[in-house]
Motif scaffolding. Structure first.
Motif, mmCIF file in Angstrom:
data_model
loop_
_atom_site.group_PDB
_atom_site.id
_atom_site.type_symbol
_atom_site.label_atom_id
_atom_site.label_comp_id
_atom_site.label_asym_id
_atom_site.label_seq_id
_atom_site.Cartn_x
_atom_site.Cartn_y
_atom_site.Cartn_z
ATOM 1 N N PHE A 129 0.836 -1.208 0.000
ATOM 2 C CA PHE A 129 0.000 0.000 0.000
ATOM 3 C C PHE A 129 0.869 1.256 0.000
ATOM 4 O O PHE A 129 0.585 2.233 -0.702
ATOM 5 C CB PHE A 129 -0.935 -0.004 1.214
ATOM 6 N N LEU A 130 1.938 1.194 0.776
ATOM 7 C CA LEU A 130 2.860 2.340 0.832
ATOM 8 C C LEU A 130 3.478 2.596 -0.545
ATOM 9 O O LEU A 130 3.546 3.739 -1.017
ATOM 10 C CB LEU A 130 3.949 2.047 1.869
ATOM 11 N N SER B 93 0.924 3.988 -2.920
ATOM 12 C CA SER B 93 0.717 5.410 -2.609
ATOM 13 C C SER B 93 1.825 6.233 -3.236
ATOM 14 O O SER B 93 1.587 7.291 -3.830
ATOM 15 C CB SER B 93 0.704 5.630 -1.099
ATOM 16 N N LEU B 94 3.037 5.724 -3.089
ATOM 17 C CA LEU B 94 4.208 6.428 -3.630
ATOM 18 C C LEU B 94 4.102 6.534 -5.160
ATOM 19 O O LEU B 94 4.388 7.580 -5.748
ATOM 20 C CB LEU B 94 5.466 5.638 -3.244
ATOM 21 N N PHE C 56 11.215 9.774 -1.342
ATOM 22 C CA PHE C 56 10.814 8.864 -0.257
ATOM 23 C C PHE C 56 12.037 8.439 0.564
ATOM 24 O O PHE C 56 11.999 8.437 1.799
ATOM 25 C CB PHE C 56 10.116 7.638 -0.852
ATOM 26 N N THR D 206 -0.875 0.512 8.680
ATOM 27 C CA THR D 206 -0.377 0.874 7.347
ATOM 28 C C THR D 206 -0.631 2.355 7.067
ATOM 29 O O THR D 206 0.249 3.070 6.574
ATOM 30 C CB THR D 206 -1.105 0.021 6.282
ATOM 31 N N THR E 157 2.174 5.208 6.395
ATOM 32 C CA THR E 157 2.116 5.924 5.113
ATOM 33 C C THR E 157 1.940 7.427 5.340
ATOM 34 O O THR E 157 2.486 8.244 4.597
ATOM 35 C CB THR E 157 0.964 5.370 4.250
ATOM 36 N N LEU F 200 5.344 8.850 5.823
ATOM 37 C CA LEU F 200 6.424 8.573 4.862
ATOM 38 C C LEU F 200 6.102 8.978 3.433
ATOM 39 O O LEU F 200 7.009 9.210 2.635
ATOM 40 C CB LEU F 200 6.796 7.090 4.900
ATOM 41 N N VAL F 201 4.844 9.032 3.076
ATOM 42 C CA VAL F 201 4.520 9.396 1.681
ATOM 43 C C VAL F 201 3.566 10.583 1.673
ATOM 44 O O VAL F 201 2.525 10.523 2.306
ATOM 45 C CB VAL F 201 3.859 8.213 0.936
#
Lengths: 305, 660
Positions: free
Chosen positions: A92-93, A96-97, A133, B652, B656, B659-660
């Motif tokens: 998911f991270l 998102s990125l 990031f 999560t 996030t 970090l994003v």
């Protein structure tokens, strides 16, 4: 304060006009959470579905049932349940990125950008966002590391006093400071990310420097906006948990699902609100000088003729 | 004055002196005082009399003391060797206690690094035996358990002249204590101290030999009953509490004060001092007389005063009614310094709780659970003084069982640990069973404390298994019978040192049942109790007919349920088979074989099978397979899966977010 308010409302307006991004990210989030829970679900259904003992977690909540289940050898090692959850969390991270450049482009635009524009922005900025990031992660790591070392020392000193609550309050105060520092870093890198996308900046370090300068100049306004949104998120989480605990019957899985997912959706929306506020700030405050240069380009046009 | 008059005067003086002469025996003796108990006569066979004059240095955390120990030789034979415990010497890097602690961890400590503040010692400066001279040079450290020559927790002295049977010997000991920053049970934290195991203490002559074990990482203590007269000199700003009754409190000119305490029929003496304690007093009217309750709370915990006094009253009432009277005149409940490792400890008439500034009412483990547990030790350790080194289950385990009984009675069996705390419920017996499950087959309950597989096994078996074994035993002999047996055991063995068989035979005697089959497996053995519903089937009797149309209530089925005994523990068990027409059938299986199959022909299918439907067996290793629902119910698992999803989704999103 008025400026903060305007940034808050400007950000809210941008996020509201582009609700589809929040919805898409939420759907991805729940999809990944479902996938991440697959290991847990398999083991839990295997052990519980045919047992009367399982009822202990349905009507009321007896943690003994859960603890026993998770400690049974047939439930498998803890890894088998935590690893999928972690893997899908990381996914998911990364997603998102990957898709954030498209979101930022959409937020900056006064019209609904096409799917093509969206994905083109994502592809074009992927490597830049990876670099952003990595930089942000290093900075977050170092900041949290240093501040928590200081906090540990303070908490230890507080522990030597006769005021029992002091270590707790020291920790709370320390974590508020750490969260503020992280929020400041987030403001910085959100501006940098916006700059990368909107000025098509391939030299990421320049966007980082830009973000830093912009944040330093307007830190109170930007940080105030971000903190205000964070507080709204915390308040909503708390209200959600209280509602969950007080209103939803313990055996109502649908009720619990609706309340918890509403919380998750709103939490996600809060973060998108912050990003939208950063884009609004960027467009309004930073893009103006660029617009002032427009006459120059107008002058150039006739020459071209 | 005439000669006759003089003679008369002398005669009168002589007559007047007679009572005094009768009261002053020629040699030493053990006092027969009863001022600290609600009884006109001594309640124990008093073997020792400790008179200690201790001066506490609050800055250095040291004690310098003079101790006079009078020992009555009731061993039935001459004695020329006396071992003494020096428990504080355990807090040294090469001691057995610390070696075991380093190996196993103790009280959540893994001893990654040695902290000099953790150093503790008890040093005998001189030891004189009245009539035999100074024997300091004769002192010799011994290591009866593990031969670790660096362990100095037991010292022995050899007397030139043996003490005859029924004779007395007096030791005059000067000693110096350095208390450790609390690692376990005793020591200082910030400007407070809880002083336990702080004076040279003679071993117990037991079963024809001296019983004086080294101090181990997770064993406790054993001592003879007697009388304690202790003076403690501390700075005047200190608030002091101790075992026994306070006799006097005198301010000294040098800014110190001396408090005197007296204890009857006790076998240890502990005290505490802190400038911060706030005192709350209460009285319990027990069946032997009033008991003064003194709760010593941290200033920040005054809001917990009611919870402390309430649980003490509730617990004492139940112990008094169920097991027997509390004979002492005092009970001191200490709320130790926050974070100190002196919480949750028991000494005669003196216990430590374990409260924190954040103790939500629904969590009854603190302070209620801790205070209840430690008070229970006044019975199972304080009065029924079993050997805690060798038979830890008889104090910790039996106490854990009575804790479950008391807490279940105050709350309910399913809420005595978490009482609707944030929607969660849990009972004492759930906790005990979970404590036991991971170590169920590692050690028997009767293993000596320091010989357990590891600290988890010691805890899981000694506390958890004993409690669930006794709760299960209760279902075999009946709750009322079990309560009578416990009462008989307490009244019969209070102020003595019973052994496991004393306890087990009492239960057999009161219940009138031969329970060896149970004790041999549960108490002396390591067999695991594990039943399972192996398989369930319902097949139409006319299954072979092509035109068979199954119809509920009309079609006949041949149903089978297979029950398996997976574990080696053999115990009769009930099985309940429920059919889809609502009919229930109860079977009783002796479980001698490894499995049994029940077969029925009915116009109904089996809906569910449940082993032990009344939940009498408290220590089955796997509760999930003790029942089988033919038609799966996914709701409980779905609920947990949803919780799991929510937690992972939340984590999560938080990561996030930053970090994003």
């Amino acid at each position: 304060m008025n400026e903060n308010k305007s940034l808050l409302s400007a950000g809210a307006g941008v996020a509201r006009r582009n609700l589809r991004y929040i919805i898409w990210f939420y759907l991805l989030s729940i999809l990944f959470a479902w996938s991440g829970a697959s290991g847990f679900a398999t083991h839990a259904h295997d052990m519980m579905d045919h047992s009367l003992y399982s009822d202990g977690v349905l009507h009321g909540f007896h943690p003994a049932v859960l603890i026993e289940m998770m400690n049974r050898p047939e439930f498998g090692p803890t890894k088998s349940t935590t690893m999928p959850a972690m893997s899908f969390g990381i996914l998911f991270l990364l997603v998102s990125l990957t898709f954030m450049p498209g979101v930022l482009l959409g937020y900056s635009s006064d019209h609904r950008i096409s799917r093509d524009e969206f994905f083109r922005a994502c592809g074009r900025n992927l490597w830049r966002f990876v670099r952003l990031f990595v930089m942000a992660a290093i900075l977050v790591g170092v900041t949290v590391g240093l501040l928590s070392m200081g906090l540990d020392a303070l908490a230890k000193a507080a522990d030597n006093t006769n005021y029992e609550r002091l270590p707790f309050f020291t920790n709370v105060a320390g974590w508020i400071i750490i969260l503020l520092a992280l929020t400041k870093i987030r403001v910085w890198f959100d501006l940098a990310a916006t700059d990368v996308v909107l000025s098509d900046q391939s030299a990421v370090r320049k966007s980082v420097a830009f973000g830093f300068r912009a944040m330093r100049k307007n830190w109170l306004r930007l940080l105030g906006t971000y903190v205000a949104i964070t507080l709204v998120a915390v308040a909503m989480l708390m209200v959600g948990i209280v509602l969950w605990n007080m209103i939803v019957p313990s055996s109502s899985i649908v009720g619990a699902f609706l309340v918890s997912q509403l919380m998750m959706l709103l939490l996600l929306a809060m973060r998108f609100w912050q990003r939208a506020a950063a884009v609004a700030f960027y467009v309004k405050e930073m893009a103006e000088p660029v617009l002032e240069m427009t006459p120059v380009s107008v002058v150039v046009a006739p020459v071209a003729l | 004055m005439s000669f006759i008059c003089k003679r008369l005067v002398w005669f009168c003086v002589f007559l007047g002196a007679l009572p005094a002469m009768a009261q002053t025996p020629a040699g030493p003796s053990i006092p027969t005082t009863t001022s600290a108990i609600n009884s006109p006569t001594p309640m124990s066979q008093r073997v020792v009399h400790y008179e200690i004059d201790a001066k506490y240095n609050a800055k250095a955390h040291t004690v310098d003391a003079d101790e006079t120990l009078t020992y009555h030789n009731l061993t039935g034979q001459p004695q020329d060797t006396f071992p003494f415990h020096l428990y504080l010497n355990a807090f040294q890097p090469t001691s057995t206690w610390l070696r075991e602690g380093k190996r196993e961890g103790t009280r959540n400590q893994d001893f990654d690094k040695w902290d000099p503040k953790s150093y503790g010692s008890s040093e005998i400066k001189s030891l004189e035996v009245i009539g035999q001279g100074d024997l300091t040079s004769q002192l010799q450290f011994i290591q009866p358990d593990d031969n670790n020559k660096d362990d100095h927790t037991v010292v022995q002295v050899h007397l030139p002249k043996p003490i005859p049977p029924d004779g007395y010997v007096q030791f005059k000991i000067k000693f110096h204590d350095q208390f450790p920053k609390t690692l376990e049970r005793t020591g200082w934290d910030r400007d407070s101290i809880v002083a336990g195991q702080w004076f040279p203490k003679v071993g117990v002559w037991w079963h024809g030999a001296w019983n004086c074990h080294q101090f181990h990482a997770y064993t406790e203590f054993f001592a003879d009953f007697g009388v304690y007269d202790v003076k403690i000199t501390v700075p005047q700003n200190e608030v002091v509490g101790a075992s026994g009754i306070e006799v006097s409190d005198v301010n000294n000119p040098d800014g110190t004060k001396t408090l005197s305490y007296h204890g009857d029929d006790i076998h240890d003496f502990a005290w505490t001092a802190s400038p911060h304690y706030k005192i709350v007093e209460d009285t319990f009217n027990g069946s032997m007389g009033p008991v003064k309750i003194r709760v010593m709370l941290q200033p920040g915990h005054m809001f917990l005063a009611d919870r402390h006094t309430r649980i003490v009253q509730q617990t004492m009432t139940r112990f008094d009614h169920w097991y027997g009277p509390y004979p002492y005149k005092t009970l001191t409940v200490v709320d130790p310094e926050p974070g100190a490792q002196t919480f949750g400890m028991e000494y005669p008439t003196f216990i430590t709780g374990g409260a924190g500034w954040f103790d939500p009412e629904g969590s009854v483990s603190e302070p209620e659970g801790v205070v209840e547990h430690e008070f229970g030790h006044q019975y199972w350790y304080g009065m029924v003084a079993t050997n805690e080194f060798e038979d830890a289950w008889m104090d910790e385990g039996i106490n854990q069982y009575t804790e479950a009984k008391v807490m279940d009675d105050i709350y309910t069996p399913s809420t005595s640990l978490f009482n609707h705390l944030w929607g969660m419920d849990a009972g004492e017996r759930d906790g005990d069973r979970l404590f036991m499950l991971p170590v169920a087959d590692l050690d028997p309950m009767t293993r000596k404390g320091w010989q357990f597989f590891d600290s988890d096994s010691y805890g899981g078996i000694t506390y958890g298994k004993t409690a669930v074994v006794l709760l299960t035993l209760e279902s075999i002999v009946g709750a009322d019978t079990m309560q009578r047996a416990m009462h008989t055991y307490f009244m019969r063995y209070r102020f003595t040192h019973p052994v496991p068989e004393d306890f087990l035979k009492t239960i057999e005697e009161v219940s009138g049942k031969d329970l060896r089959w149970y004790f041999n497996q549960a108490v002396y053995g390591t067999a695991v109790l594990d039943f399972r519903v192996h398989k369930v089937s319902s097949v139409a009797v006319d299954w072979y007919k092509d035109d068979l149309k199954e119809k509920k209530g009309e079609t006949a089925y041949l149903s089978n349920a297979w029950i398996q005994r997976k574990g080696d523990f053999v115990i009769p068990v009930d099985v309940e088979i429920k059919f889809d027409n609502g009919e229930k059938v109860r079977e009783h299986w002796d479980a001698q074989d490894r499995w049994v199959r029940y077969q029925y022909q009915k116009k109904a299918k089996i809906e569910s099978v449940e082993i032990d439907p009344d939940h009498k067996l408290q220590f089955d290793r796997n509760n999930f397979d003790n029942s089988y629902l033919v038609k799966a119910d996914a709701a409980p698992a779905n609920k947990l899966v949803h919780y799991w999803e929510f937690i992972s989704q939340f984590m999560t999103q938080v990561v996030t977010w930053f970090l994003v």
